[in-house]
Design a protein around this motif. Structure first.
Motif: not given
Length: 144
Positions: A114-119, A122-144
């Motif tokens: 049920f992969f949907t491009l644009g969905q 996932i954004v991981v947030l540190n609410s104290q510093t405002g720092e974030t890390r974005q995790v993306h996944i494609n249809k094949r399950g590759v994460l970056w």
């Protein structure tokens, strides 16, 4: 004068070390989450079973303060085989840009069901510093 300089130096070093720890904590949560997602994909590709003879897909469900590793396509919070991974404050999942807040992997291929491009983020947030890390996944399950 020396005491003032030493106090200032300790304050700067202490603040730098604290910020480094918070950044490390953010990276640690993101890396562990990526590892757990990849493990669920691997279980699907290897046709792992929860109950002998019952082949299922493996999935991950996300909330702000946790993610849940589960078997099958539909998340059931009462399933005793679920594995909850809690995320301690100040770290949280601030944006869960996935359809149904879930990633499900197809058995044998490991593709994202049920992969949907644009969905795909996932954004991981540190609410104290405002720092974030974005995790993306494609249809094949590759994460970056």
């Amino acid at each position: 004068m020396i005491m003032v300089m030493m106090s200032t130096l300790f304050a700067i070093v202490g603040q730098t070390l604290f910020q480094s720890y918070q950044s490390l904590s953010l990276d640690t949560v993101a890396e562990k989450m990526i590892s757990d997602i990849k493990n669920q994909q691997m279980r699907s590709m290897q046709a792992d079973t929860v109950i002998p003879g019952q082949f299922v897909d493996f999935s991950v469900y996300f909330e702000a303060n946790k993610y849940v590793l589960f078997s099958g396509l539909v998340y059931d919070s009462s399933n005793i085989t679920n594995i909850e991974v809690l995320i301690d404050p100040p770290i949280s999942l601030s944006i869960i840009g996935l359809s149904g807040s879930t990633i499900s992997f197809s058995r044998l291929s490991g593709d994202v069901r049920f992969f949907t491009l644009g969905q795909d983020t996932i954004v991981v947030l540190n609410s104290q510093t405002g720092e974030t890390r974005q995790v993306h996944i494609n249809k094949r399950g590759v994460l970056w």
